[in-house]
Scaffold this active site. Structure first.
Site, short mmCIF file in Angstrom:
data_model
loop_
_atom_site.label_atom_id
_atom_site.label_comp_id
_atom_site.label_asym_id
_atom_site.label_seq_id
_atom_site.Cartn_x
_atom_site.Cartn_y
_atom_site.Cartn_z
N GLY A 235 3.96 2.98 13.86
CA GLY A 235 4.85 1.85 13.86
C GLY A 235 4.48 1.11 15.30
O GLY A 235 4.32 -0.05 15.49
N CYS B 256 13.28 10.40 6.92
CA CYS B 256 13.37 9.92 8.37
C CYS B 256 14.93 10.04 9.07
O CYS B 256 15.03 10.35 10.07
CB CYS B 256 13.01 8.61 8.54
SG CYS B 256 13.61 7.63 7.05
N LYS C 131 0.86 -1.18 -0.02
CA LYS C 131 0.11 -0.04 -0.04
C LYS C 131 0.94 1.12 0.01
O LYS C 131 1.57 1.56 0.99
CB LYS C 131 -0.82 -0.01 1.22
CG LYS C 131 -2.00 1.22 1.17
CD LYS C 131 -2.56 1.74 2.46
CE LYS C 131 -1.75 2.46 3.28
NZ LYS C 131 -2.02 3.97 2.59
N THR D 50 6.66 6.84 13.78
CA THR D 50 6.95 6.00 14.88
C THR D 50 5.71 5.67 15.82
O THR D 50 5.36 4.64 16.25
CB THR D 50 7.97 6.50 16.01
OG1 THR D 50 9.23 6.67 15.52
CG2 THR D 50 7.97 5.91 17.43
N GLU E 133 10.59 0.65 10.09
CA GLU E 133 11.61 1.67 9.60
C GLU E 133 10.69 2.94 10.10
O GLU E 133 10.07 3.31 9.35
CB GLU E 133 11.87 1.45 8.32
CG GLU E 133 13.22 2.37 8.09
CD GLU E 133 13.23 3.83 7.75
OE1 GLU E 133 13.42 4.30 8.89
OE2 GLU E 133 13.06 4.24 6.54
#
Lengths: 489, 293
Positions: free
Chosen positions: A252, A303, A195, A249, A269
């Site tokens: 994540g 990032c 995606k 984050t 990541e």
């Protein structure tokens, strides 16, 4: 700048760069894009479409299908069938040749992909042309070669593929992140449901066209577009064996929690807040270029951006003066112009987030500097920004802004630099600037970060593993180490 | 007159010292005849937090030791254990293990330490390397210790289990806090005495006794712990550990192995607790043909 100009007129001219726009004539785009499932472009069960716009002009480019749970289920089922019936059984040598084909076709269509990447995401054409697209092709080329050599990668092991990999990628390097995800997954014998981010679906869909053209067996790669819900449906699908996520984050952590108690393998990541550390013995002019590249590359939507500058006190004044001068020369504007250094911010939401942080930084008492450049009237743009006199507890020092905003701190000793650099929840990357080799090795070993650039910054290569420590995520992408994320052994 | 035996107090091992649990609580360990063989400390959240502070404090020094030096220290642990074989065999027997099995377990434990001692200065060469990047840079990747690791030790292997999980963890430069087996805790505490006399710096290995039921959530939600290795099979506890791990993106591992088997010792366990660090540096490109690695 103007003072320097007055004092040193011989170094300055009033020459301006003439506009040098990259042509859009040769690109082929449809008005509407469907989901890529089981080798075909299919209408979404949701019957919904959303617009993708050019962030530099705010004009609509195309509309994109929104995948719901049913669509994701179809994609995962297609991927599972392709895995069980075709891909798992195919010898590595043959798998490799498909992946090589994809690499070559990306190279063939490089210019078109670069222009679309810039139109859809806002990044300067210089970067999409010279970095994103070539690296994406190279990534496929590199991993293709691993497909029939996996037993050499892990001594004393016979690695096994996992099954269906669900992959969710961000909007900052749309095609490149798709390559980072798909290439190693295919090389290791897995099939894919990917995606792309909702603001930057187009190059992933162009990649779907390439994949279709390459003759890759149906269902081996499926691309479903949509928002967070679509991503969640992938993460939570029972037949997904592996989740690979690149993004914030916060998200994540939600994913890590969501798959707790399952056997899904995970790589993350996530965010970063890298320190670029400049010592007194550094080559200062090179350091300035590295700092600029570190934070303003891709509008700071990186990032691993060097979003904190730690400069040793003895050179702080001169370095900051040089940095400000250099910032005055940056060209902010039309991303399609080949002279542009800083393009458009990816979305309105991201621009307001960055502006919010600029307010926060000012309110925290930091001193702000922005060059005198003007910004285009339409589109989402942000001036390159410095915050001086920041302290470790400032939010602009601790939190990821994901924009062209650099927080500057000073330090006296090596110990202080190490302490400040590491004293954040993130650990993705770091930069070291010094002419002393022994100091470089001391610093690289002390940085709690996955990638350390010494006397350089923001360099990437398919052979080089990339990924974080601490809250910047786990697992590596790129290189031999990137294979481990997609294998059991 | 018959001599009165001096009984041993089984305490915790934190930061190189042997404190009692701050909670003052204990549980009674029985043998098969339902006789009490020891009062074992019921380690608490506070004990765990103290142990994390000790482990974090020891991490910088231990991870910066030369790999060769860590290898020598692991070998020294094996030497110390060899000298106290009988004591460990007796303790295992006391806890209900057959004598021959106990002897076998102690021998394997010593050999396992020697095995990992040898890996200390070799796995980096095997799993790291130079990456031939296309640009003019020298680029290399090396495994590096993850940091502080919280371990819930295997329940069914009182000595070999704990050594099989500690050894790969510290061989790679990590420091750890380990919760001993609940029903076979004695050897863990005695092993702490071996560690304390083996040149292992205080804080590198911290050993708690107590229950996973009480401590698993603290092990997994502490914000200064980098990784959790969970070696029990309780499904609900596993799920809770995995969920808590998300708080600070901990690396979570479930090591289920038959620790008696030779294949249960391998460098991939060391690598589970390593990060890969990649360093770039430009190469000057002057002269005929440039330069490359």
């Amino acid at each position: 700048m103007s003072k320097i100009k007055e004092n040193n007129p011989e170094y300055f001219t009033d020459w301006k760069y003439a506009p040098s726009p990259e042509s859009k004539d040769h690109i082929r785009l449809q008005n509407r894009y469907e989901l890529f499932i089981n080798g075909k472009f299919v209408k979404p069960n949701s019957k919904k479409y959303f617009d993708t716009i050019n962030p530099a002009t705010e004009e609509k480019i195309a509309e994109i299908a929104e995948a719901n749970e049913k669509d994701v289920d179809l994609a995962v089922t297609a991927a599972k069938n392709a895995y069980d019936k075709v891909w798992k059984k195919m010898p590595g040598k043959e798998r490799a040749k498909y992946i090589y084909r994809i690499a070559r076709m990306i190279q063939e269509k490089a210019r078109e992909l670069a222009v679309i990447e810039t139109m859809d995401g806002g990044k300067a054409i210089r970067e999409s042309r010279d970095i994103d697209v070539p690296l994406a092709a190279n990534h496929f080329f590199y991993y293709a070669g691993w497909a029939d050599k996996l037993e050499y990668a892990f001594p004393n092991r016979k690695p096994q593929s996992l099954g269906v990999a669900g992959q969710i990628i961000p909007w900052n390097f749309p095609l490149l992140m798709a390559a980072w995800k798909i290439a190693p997954a295919l090389a290791t014998g897995n099939t894919v449901v990917l995606k792309p981010a909702e603001t930057t679906s187009l190059t992933a869909l162009k990649l779907a066209e390439i994949i279709q053209e390459s003759g890759l067996p149906e269902g081996v790669v499926n691309i479903v577009t949509g928002f967070g819900n679509t991503g969640a449906a992938i993460v939570n699908h029972a037949n997904v064996n592996k989740v690979a996520f690149t993004g914030s984050t916060d998200v994540g952590k939600i994913i890590q929690k969501a798959i707790a108690g399952t056997n899904k393998k995970l790589t993350l990541e996530l965010g970063g807040k890298a320190a670029n550390i400049v010592f007194e013995d550094a080559p200062l002019d090179q350091a300035v270029e590295g700092i600029i590249n570190g934070i303003f590359f891709n509008q700071g939507h990186v990032c691993c951006a060097g979003s904190r500058l730690l400069v040793q006190e003895g050179v702080a004044e001169i370095l900051i003066r040089k940095l400000k001068d250099r910032m005055e020369t940056l060209i902010v504007g039309d991303p399609l112009d080949k002279n542009t250094d800083i393009g458009a911010i990816n979305s309105k939401e991201q621009l307001s987030k960055i502006n919010e942080y600029i307010k926060i930084g000012t309110n925290e008492g930091a001193e702000i500097f922005q060059p005198s450049c003007s910004l285009p009237k339409k589109g989402f743009f942000c001036k390159p920004t410095l915050f001086l006199n920041t302290s470790q507890s400032h939010r602009v020092v601790q939190e990821e802004i994901f924009g062209p905003v650099l927080a500057v701190q000073t330090f006296r000793t090596v110990e202080e630099a190490i302490e400040k650099a590491n004293n954040i929840p993130f650990g993705l990357s770091a930069g070291i600037w010094t002419d002393k080799g022994s100091k470089i090795f001391n610093m690289t070993s002390k940085m709690r970060a996955g990638v350390v650039w010494a006397n350089t910054y923001n360099k990437f290569d398919p052979t080089s593993p990339f990924g974080g420590y601490k809250e910047s995520g786990f697992g590596r992408e790129g290189g031999l180490h990137g294979l481990a994320a997609y294998l059991n052994f | 007159m018959e001599r009165i035996e001096v009984l041993k107090t089984y305490k915790l091992y934190i930061g190189g010292t042997f404190p009692r649990t701050e909670s003052g609580r204990y549980y009674q360990l029985m043998n098969s005849k339902k006789e009490i063989i020891a009062n074992v400390s019921l380690g608490s959240r506070k004990d765990f937090r103290n142990a994390v502070v000790a482990a974090r404090g020891a991490f910088g020094g231990w991870s910066a030791r030369a790999a060769f030096n860590r290898g020598q220290i692991l070998y020294r642990i094996a030497e110390m254990l060899e000298g106290r074989k009988e004591q460990f065999v007796n303790e295992l027997v006391q806890q209900g293990i057959k004598k021959t099995a106990a002897e076998d377990e102690v021998k394997k434990s010593i050999d396992r330490l020697v095995y990992y001692s040898g890996w200390c200065d070799k796995f980096i060469t095997l799993f790291g390397g130079v990456n031939p990047v296309a640009s003019s840079h020298f680029n290399f990747s090396v495994p590096e210790a993850m940091g502080v690791v919280a371990i819930v030790a295997p329940e069914n292997s009182g000595l070999l289990g704990i050594i099989s999980v500690i050894a790969p963890c510290i061989a790679g430069g990590n420091t750890c806090i380990i919760l001993a087996s609940e029903k076979l805790p004695l050897c863990a505490v005695t092993f702490a005495e071996v560690l304390a006399t083996s040149d292992v710096p205080g804080g590198v290995v911290n050993i708690l006794t107590g229950t996973s039921k009480e401590l698993h959530s603290h092990f997994s939600n502490h914000m200064d712990v980098n990784a959790v290795v969970f070696c029990r099979d309780d499904k609900a506890e596993r799920k809770a550990v995995a969920e808590n791990g998300a708080l600070n993106v901990k690396r979570i591992y479930f090591w289920d192995k038959d620790w008696n088997k030779d294949e249960s010792e391998n460098p991939y366990l060391i690598m589970d607790l390593q990060e890969i660090k990649t360093t770039w540096h430009p190469i000057e490109n002057i002269g005929v043909g440039g330069a490359k690695y």
